[in-house]
Design a protein around this motif. Structure first.
Motif, PDB file in Angstrom:
ATOM      1  N   MET A  19       0.831  -1.208   0.000  1.00  0.00           N
ATOM      2  CA  MET A  19       0.000   0.000   0.000  1.00  0.00           C
ATOM      3  C   MET A  19       0.867   1.260   0.000  1.00  0.00           C
ATOM      4  N   ALA A  20       1.955   1.242   0.737  1.00  0.00           N
ATOM      5  CA  ALA A  20       2.876   2.385   0.749  1.00  0.00           C
ATOM      6  C   ALA A  20       3.445   2.608  -0.641  1.00  0.00           C
ATOM      7  N   HIS A  21       3.825   1.520  -1.302  1.00  0.00           N
ATOM      8  CA  HIS A  21       4.367   1.620  -2.653  1.00  0.00           C
ATOM      9  C   HIS A  21       3.327   2.215  -3.605  1.00  0.00           C
ATOM     10  N   GLN A  22       2.082   1.782  -3.480  1.00  0.00           N
ATOM     11  CA  GLN A  22       1.011   2.324  -4.330  1.00  0.00           C
ATOM     12  C   GLN A  22       0.827   3.822  -4.104  1.00  0.00           C
ATOM     13  N   GLN A  29       6.758   6.173   6.383  1.00  0.00           N
ATOM     14  CA  GLN A  29       5.743   7.219   6.234  1.00  0.00           C
ATOM     15  C   GLN A  29       4.334   6.636   6.344  1.00  0.00           C
ATOM     16  N   PHE A  30       4.148   5.471   5.760  1.00  0.00           N
ATOM     17  CA  PHE A  30       2.844   4.810   5.817  1.00  0.00           C
ATOM     18  C   PHE A  30       2.456   4.491   7.255  1.00  0.00           C
ATOM     19  N   VAL A  31       3.387   3.930   8.015  1.00  0.00           N
ATOM     20  CA  VAL A  31       3.118   3.569   9.409  1.00  0.00           C
ATOM     21  C   VAL A  31       2.873   4.826  10.239  1.00  0.00           C
ATOM     22  N   ALA A  32       3.672   5.879  10.030  1.00  0.00           N
ATOM     23  CA  ALA A  32       3.474   7.133  10.767  1.00  0.00           C
ATOM     24  C   ALA A  32       2.093   7.709  10.470  1.00  0.00           C
TER      25      ALA A  32
END
Length: 78
Positions: A19-22, A29-32
């Motif tokens: 999902m972060a890559h998408q 950054q995605f987790v934050a």
């Protein structure tokens, strides 16, 4: 910034990475962002609970009594 080490199941980490890559962002950054969203939801619920505790039926009825008794505009009808 600070560093936090977390353990995630492989399937959760892989899906988060995907999902972060998408989104074109790093896993960090995605987790934050996910943590920020969760905090926002929890803090909003706390805020609303505090506001509800300060309310009263009388104040609600007073506020409603100030609303004009008119039909809604055409664009605002259900």
């Amino acid at each position: 910034m600070s560093t936090v080490s977390i353990q995630l199941p492989h399937s959760l980490r892989n899906k988060a990475q995907e999902m972060a890559h998408q989104d074109g962002i790093s896993l960090d950054q995605f987790v934050a962002s996910a943590v920020a969203e969760k905090l926002s939801a929890m803090l909003t619920a706390d805020y609303l609970q505090q506001r509800a505790e300060r309310s009263s039926q009388e104040a609600f009825e007073e506020a409603l009594s100030q609303v004009p008794d008119v039909e809604p505009e055409e664009y605002d009808r259900l």
